[in-house]
Design a protein around this motif. Structure first.
Motif, short mmCIF file in Angstrom:
data_model
loop_
_atom_site.label_atom_id
_atom_site.label_comp_id
_atom_site.label_asym_id
_atom_site.label_seq_id
_atom_site.Cartn_x
_atom_site.Cartn_y
_atom_site.Cartn_z
N TYR A 1 59.34 74.53 36.44
CA TYR A 1 59.09 73.71 37.64
C TYR A 1 59.76 72.35 37.49
O TYR A 1 60.44 71.88 38.41
N GLU A 2 59.61 71.77 36.33
CA GLU A 2 60.19 70.44 36.10
C GLU A 2 61.73 70.48 36.17
O GLU A 2 62.34 69.64 36.81
N MET A 3 62.31 71.49 35.53
CA MET A 3 63.78 71.61 35.57
C MET A 3 64.26 71.83 37.01
O MET A 3 65.21 71.17 37.47
N LEU A 4 63.62 72.74 37.71
CA LEU A 4 64.02 73.03 39.10
C LEU A 4 63.85 71.81 40.00
O LEU A 4 64.64 71.55 40.89
N ASN A 5 62.82 71.05 39.71
CA ASN A 5 62.55 69.83 40.47
C ASN A 5 63.66 68.79 40.25
O ASN A 5 64.02 68.05 41.16
N ARG A 6 64.22 68.77 39.03
CA ARG A 6 65.26 67.78 38.73
C ARG A 6 66.65 68.22 39.18
O ARG A 6 67.54 67.39 39.34
N PHE A 7 66.84 69.53 39.32
CA PHE A 7 68.19 70.05 39.58
C PHE A 7 68.79 69.45 40.85
O PHE A 7 68.22 69.52 41.92
N ASN A 8 69.96 68.82 40.70
CA ASN A 8 70.72 68.39 41.87
C ASN A 8 72.15 68.15 41.47
O ASN A 8 72.45 67.74 40.35
N TRP A 9 73.04 68.44 42.40
CA TRP A 9 74.47 68.27 42.13
C TRP A 9 75.21 67.97 43.41
O TRP A 9 74.58 67.81 44.46
N LYS A 10 76.55 67.91 43.31
CA LYS A 10 77.36 67.44 44.45
C LYS A 10 78.17 68.59 45.05
O LYS A 10 78.54 69.53 44.32
N PRO A 11 78.47 68.51 46.34
CA PRO A 11 79.27 69.56 46.99
C PRO A 11 80.56 69.90 46.23
O PRO A 11 80.90 71.08 46.09
N ASP A 12 81.26 68.89 45.72
CA ASP A 12 82.51 69.15 44.99
C ASP A 12 82.27 69.98 43.74
O ASP A 12 83.12 70.78 43.34
N GLN A 13 81.14 69.73 43.10
CA GLN A 13 80.83 70.47 41.88
C GLN A 13 80.56 71.93 42.20
O GLN A 13 81.02 72.83 41.50
N MET A 14 79.82 72.15 43.27
CA MET A 14 79.55 73.52 43.68
C MET A 14 80.86 74.22 44.08
O MET A 14 81.12 75.36 43.68
N ALA A 15 81.70 73.51 44.82
CA ALA A 15 82.97 74.08 45.29
C ALA A 15 83.86 74.48 44.12
O ALA A 15 84.57 75.50 44.18
N ASP A 16 83.81 73.69 43.06
CA ASP A 16 84.59 73.95 41.87
C ASP A 16 84.26 75.32 41.27
O ASP A 16 85.15 76.14 40.98
N ILE A 17 82.97 75.62 41.13
CA ILE A 17 82.56 76.92 40.59
C ILE A 17 82.89 78.04 41.57
O ILE A 17 83.38 79.11 41.19
N MET A 18 82.67 77.78 42.86
CA MET A 18 82.95 78.81 43.88
C MET A 18 84.41 79.25 43.85
O MET A 18 84.72 80.42 43.97
N LEU A 19 85.27 78.28 43.69
CA LEU A 19 86.71 78.56 43.68
C LEU A 19 87.06 79.43 42.47
O LEU A 19 87.80 80.40 42.57
N LYS A 20 86.50 79.08 41.32
CA LYS A 20 86.78 79.85 40.10
C LYS A 20 86.30 81.30 40.24
O LYS A 20 86.99 82.23 39.86
N VAL A 21 85.11 81.44 40.80
CA VAL A 21 84.57 82.80 40.97
C VAL A 21 85.42 83.56 41.98
O VAL A 21 85.73 84.73 41.79
N ASN A 22 85.85 82.86 43.03
CA ASN A 22 86.72 83.51 44.02
C ASN A 22 88.05 83.93 43.39
O ASN A 22 88.66 84.91 43.80
N ASN A 23 88.49 83.20 42.39
CA ASN A 23 89.73 83.56 41.70
C ASN A 23 89.51 84.61 40.62
O ASN A 23 90.40 84.85 39.81
N GLY A 24 88.33 85.16 40.58
CA GLY A 24 88.11 86.31 39.70
C GLY A 24 87.27 86.05 38.46
O GLY A 24 86.99 86.97 37.71
N GLU A 25 86.88 84.80 38.25
CA GLU A 25 86.07 84.53 37.06
C GLU A 25 84.64 85.04 37.27
O GLU A 25 84.11 84.96 38.38
N ASN A 26 84.05 85.54 36.21
CA ASN A 26 82.67 86.01 36.28
C ASN A 26 81.73 84.81 36.48
O ASN A 26 81.89 83.79 35.82
N PRO A 27 80.76 84.91 37.42
CA PRO A 27 79.90 83.76 37.73
C PRO A 27 79.16 83.20 36.52
O PRO A 27 78.96 81.99 36.40
N LYS A 28 78.77 84.10 35.62
CA LYS A 28 78.03 83.64 34.46
C LYS A 28 78.93 82.80 33.55
O LYS A 28 78.57 81.70 33.13
N THR A 29 80.13 83.33 33.30
CA THR A 29 81.09 82.59 32.46
C THR A 29 81.46 81.26 33.11
O THR A 29 81.51 80.22 32.45
N ALA A 30 81.73 81.31 34.41
CA ALA A 30 82.16 80.09 35.11
C ALA A 30 81.08 79.01 35.03
O ALA A 30 81.39 77.83 34.83
#
Ligand code: PBE
Length: 301
Positions: free
Chosen positions: A144-173
């Motif tokens: 609960y505490e970790m989930l409550n603290r979790f926050n990040w920025k659109p660019d950071q999310m986009a960065d992972i999305m792009l890598k996964v779209n380029n074929g990287e496994n989501p877990k590895t990325a």
């Protein structure tokens, strides 16, 4: 006689192919700024999964902007089908209107522009919230505490999305991302007691944005000693999974507009831990070569 028959068949099939080809090529006509857009796109907005919040908002928008007269329709498909149709249209410079959102790689990859929304049906901007089941604070206070603290920025999310779209496994990325952003990850886990193999279940919809965030959070919880299961499903069952305690939490709630209906429906049956990402956006979009289409109001012309 036999020979003549064969010739006839050959002739017929040739004629048929020519007709078929010309029918197809009229379908792949390029965008024509001097012709009514509705007609060119068959009065069809290319949408995504039926249950997506954005589909509900788009139906509202179509009413508000008068895209209704029995001709107009919102085509239900899937995100994958929508992006592949979009890829084909953009390649051929054809007209197309899609339900779009950001963070997502489709915006840059296909040079899309969001249409102005003067009636503000889609809302100015969206935030993504973390939603957990009501007993989580008591059952699994560390998660609960970790989930409550979790926050990040659109660019950071986009960065992972792009890598996964380029074929990287989501877990590895996401594991790589954690290594590169250790300070930020530390700020989500610092001082939280490690657990020893306690299980936890996160649910999500398999949109690229949610694949990125859910895998990331799952890995961070693993680093705290949790045995994490993640399960993909459609949007309505996702909200239900939290409300009925079938799952512990999710990080996919686009609010206040996009999934506002589900929020209202299940209110009182979940804990809203607030935003994990600020500045998302949802709306209708067209490729940038459709220069004279800039507002949803232009669709009717
Ligand atoms: N989306 C992407 C979702 C949220 C994430 C815009 C397709 C929706 O509920 O419509």
């Amino acid at each position: 006689m036999k020979k003549r028959n064969r010739k006839l068949i050959l002739f017929l099939s040739l004629t048929f192919s020519v007709v078929l080809l010309s029918a197809c090529s009229s379908k792949v006509a390029k965008y024509n700024p001097n012709e009514s857009l509705g007609k060119q796109i068959n009065y069809t907005i290319t949408g995504i999964e039926a249950g997506a919040g954005e589909m509900t908002t788009t139906q509202k928008a179509m009413k508000a902007y008068g895209l209704t007269n029995s001709k107009w329709q919102l085509q239900t498909s899937s995100t994958a089908a929508m992006t592949s149709t979009l890829a084909k249209s953009v390649k051929n410079h054809q007209p197309i209107v899609v339900t779009s959102w950001t963070p997502h790689w489709m915006i840059n990859k296909f040079h899309l522009k969001f249409l102005k929304d003067p009636k503000n049906i889609y809302g100015k901007s969206e935030d993504i919230h973390t939603i957990v089941h009501k007993g989580l604070k008591k059952d699994k206070p560390e998660a609960y505490e970790m989930l409550n603290r979790f926050n990040w920025k659109p660019d950071q999310m986009a960065d992972i999305m792009l890598k996964v779209n380029n074929g990287e496994n989501p877990k590895t990325a996401t594991v790589k991302w954690m290594k590169q952003n250790q300070q930020q990850v530390n700020s989500w886990t610092k001082g939280i007691k490690h657990v020893h193999g306690q299980s936890i279940k996160l649910t999500y919809v398999a949109w690229d944005s949610e694949i990125a965030s859910t895998n990331l959070v799952a890995n961070v919880l693993r680093s705290l000693g949790y045995k994490v299961e993640i399960q993909a499903m459609e949007l309505q069952p996702l909200w239900a999974s939290i409300a009925t305690n079938a799952a512990d939490g999710m990080v996919c709630a686009w609010l206040p507009n996009t999934q506002g209906l589900y929020y209202k429906d299940y209110k009182g049956k979940f804990d809203d831990l607030g935003t994990n990402l600020k500045g998302a956006k949802v709306g209708l979009a067209v490729p940038s070569y459709m220069k004279n289409i800039n507002s949803i109001e232009d669709l009717k012309n």
